[in-house]
Design a protein around this motif. Structure first.
Motif, PDB file in Angstrom:
ATOM      1  N   ASN A  84       0.828  -1.195   0.000  1.00 26.63           N
ATOM      2  CA  ASN A  84       0.000   0.000   0.000  1.00 26.63           C
ATOM      3  C   ASN A  84       0.869   1.254   0.000  1.00 26.63           C
ATOM      4  OD1 ASN A  84      -2.326  -1.652   0.238  1.00 26.63           O
ATOM      5  ND2 ASN A  84      -2.112  -1.696   2.454  1.00 26.63           N
ATOM      6  N   SER A  85       0.267   2.360  -0.360  1.00 26.25           N
ATOM      7  CA  SER A  85       0.986   3.648  -0.365  1.00 26.25           C
ATOM      8  C   SER A  85       2.326   3.531  -1.081  1.00 26.25           C
ATOM      9  CB  SER A  85       1.183   4.140   1.072  1.00 26.25           C
ATOM     10  OG  SER A  85      -0.044   4.281   1.736  1.00 26.25           O
ATOM     11  N   LEU A  86       2.285   2.974  -2.255  1.00 25.18           N
ATOM     12  CA  LEU A  86       3.525   2.733  -2.989  1.00 25.18           C
ATOM     13  C   LEU A  86       4.229   4.040  -3.352  1.00 25.18           C
ATOM     14  CD1 LEU A  86       2.311  -0.244  -5.140  1.00 25.18           C
ATOM     15  CD2 LEU A  86       4.350  -0.260  -3.687  1.00 25.18           C
ATOM     16  N   GLN A  87       5.557   3.953  -3.335  1.00 25.22           N
ATOM     17  CA  GLN A  87       6.413   5.102  -3.627  1.00 25.22           C
ATOM     18  C   GLN A  87       7.324   4.741  -4.794  1.00 25.22           C
ATOM     19  OE1 GLN A  87       8.496   5.441   0.086  1.00 25.22           O
ATOM     20  NE2 GLN A  87       6.659   5.969   1.274  1.00 25.22           N
ATOM     21  N   SER A  88       7.879   5.752  -5.430  1.00 19.89           N
ATOM     22  CA  SER A  88       8.789   5.489  -6.541  1.00 19.89           C
ATOM     23  C   SER A  88       9.989   4.657  -6.080  1.00 19.89           C
ATOM     24  CB  SER A  88       9.249   6.795  -7.179  1.00 19.89           C
ATOM     25  OG  SER A  88       9.862   7.638  -6.225  1.00 19.89           O
ATOM     26  N   ALA A  89      10.370   4.807  -4.817  1.00 20.95           N
ATOM     27  CA  ALA A  89      11.498   4.047  -4.275  1.00 20.95           C
ATOM     28  C   ALA A  89      11.188   2.557  -4.168  1.00 20.95           C
ATOM     29  CB  ALA A  89      11.896   4.585  -2.909  1.00 20.95           C
ATOM     30  N   ASP A  90       9.924   2.179  -4.308  1.00 19.74           N
ATOM     31  CA  ASP A  90       9.544   0.756  -4.257  1.00 19.74           C
ATOM     32  C   ASP A  90       9.708   0.081  -5.619  1.00 19.74           C
ATOM     33  OD1 ASP A  90       6.853   1.800  -2.152  1.00 19.74           O
ATOM     34  OD2 ASP A  90       8.717   0.829  -1.517  1.00 19.74           O
ATOM     35  N   THR A  91      10.044   0.842  -6.648  1.00 15.90           N
ATOM     36  CA  THR A  91      10.235   0.267  -7.976  1.00 15.90           C
ATOM     37  C   THR A  91      11.392  -0.726  -7.966  1.00 15.90           C
ATOM     38  OG1 THR A  91       9.349   2.202  -9.114  1.00 15.90           O
ATOM     39  CG2 THR A  91      10.847   0.791 -10.356  1.00 15.90           C
ATOM     40  N   ALA A  92      11.114  -1.942  -8.392  1.00 17.61           N
ATOM     41  CA  ALA A  92      12.121  -3.003  -8.367  1.00 17.61           C
ATOM     42  C   ALA A  92      11.518  -4.279  -8.942  1.00 17.61           C
ATOM     43  CB  ALA A  92      12.613  -3.264  -6.950  1.00 17.61           C
ATOM     44  N   VAL A  93      12.371  -5.244  -9.152  1.00 14.50           N
ATOM     45  CA  VAL A  93      11.901  -6.608  -9.400  1.00 14.50           C
ATOM     46  C   VAL A  93      11.759  -7.276  -8.035  1.00 14.50           C
ATOM     47  CG1 VAL A  93      12.388  -8.835 -10.447  1.00 14.50           C
ATOM     48  CG2 VAL A  93      13.041  -6.710 -11.633  1.00 14.50           C
ATOM     49  N   TYR A  94      10.601  -7.854  -7.793  1.00 13.17           N
ATOM     50  CA  TYR A  94      10.312  -8.486  -6.510  1.00 13.17           C
ATOM     51  C   TYR A  94      10.402 -10.002  -6.650  1.00 13.17           C
ATOM     52  CZ  TYR A  94       8.922  -4.108  -4.376  1.00 13.17           C
ATOM     53  OH  TYR A  94       8.937  -2.837  -3.841  1.00 13.17           O
ATOM     54  N   TYR A  95      11.119 -10.616  -5.708  1.00  9.57           N
ATOM     55  CA  TYR A  95      11.335 -12.053  -5.716  1.00  9.57           C
ATOM     56  C   TYR A  95      10.775 -12.679  -4.434  1.00  9.57           C
ATOM     57  CZ  TYR A  95      14.908 -10.904  -9.205  1.00  9.57           C
ATOM     58  OH  TYR A  95      15.571 -10.446 -10.310  1.00  9.57           O
ATOM     59  N   CYS A  96      10.158 -13.829  -4.560  1.00  8.89           N
ATOM     60  CA  CYS A  96       9.855 -14.585  -3.352  1.00  8.89           C
ATOM     61  C   CYS A  96      10.883 -15.696  -3.209  1.00  8.89           C
ATOM     62  CB  CYS A  96       8.431 -15.135  -3.358  1.00  8.89           C
ATOM     63  SG  CYS A  96       8.124 -16.512  -4.461  1.00  8.89           S
ATOM     64  N   ALA A  97      11.082 -16.112  -1.983  1.00 11.64           N
ATOM     65  CA  ALA A  97      12.107 -17.095  -1.675  1.00 11.64           C
ATOM     66  C   ALA A  97      11.633 -18.003  -0.553  1.00 11.64           C
ATOM     67  CB  ALA A  97      13.401 -16.397  -1.272  1.00 11.64           C
ATOM     68  N   ALA A  98      12.145 -19.213  -0.543  1.00  8.20           N
ATOM     69  CA  ALA A  98      11.791 -20.197   0.474  1.00  8.20           C
ATOM     70  C   ALA A  98      13.046 -20.708   1.154  1.00  8.20           C
ATOM     71  CB  ALA A  98      11.033 -21.366  -0.151  1.00  8.20           C
TER      72      ALA A  98
END
Length: 123
Positions: A84-98
């Motif tokens: 929520n309340s996304l910011q330009s600084a949140d721009t990225a490739v998001y990965y999940c990991a186990a």
């Protein structure tokens, strides 16, 4: 082996919300702690959030605490990241990991990774 597939990324405006999902297959999902990481262009991969095997223990990096929420559904083998309340600084490739380490916050503590999903926040 655990296979992880992320989904839900996209292009949004600052202040908007986005929900990422990661679906696991292979070994027993509930045996693994799950984490979300992100990597912006030219930067190292950084920890975003983690959740314990049972979903009780959650951890966040300071920059997203109060804006992002991690959750999991062990009946559906999924882990989600509500942003929520996304910011330009949140721009990225998001990965999940186990991995098997609860509350792990470094990439080397995770054993399996998804291919990533792009999140772009325009200001």
């Amino acid at each position: 082996q655990v296979q992880l597939v992320e989904s839900g990324g996209g292009l949004v405006q600052a202040g908007d919300s986005l929900r990422l999902s990661c679906t696991a297959s292979g070994r027993t999902f509930s045996n693994y702690a799950m984490g979300w990481f992100r990597q912006a262009p030219g930067k190292q991969r950084e920890f975003v959030a983690s959740i314990s095997q049972g979903g009780v223990i959650k951890a966040y990096t300071d920059s997203v605490r109060g804006r992002f929420a991690i959750s999991r559904d062990n009946t559906k083998n999924t882990v989600n990241l509500q942003m929520n309340s996304l910011q330009s600084a949140d721009t990225a490739v998001y990965y999940c990991a186990a991995g098997t380490v609860t509350s792990a916050a470094t990439a080397r503590q995770y054993d399996y990774w998804g291919q990533g999903t792009q999140v772009t926040v325009s200001s």
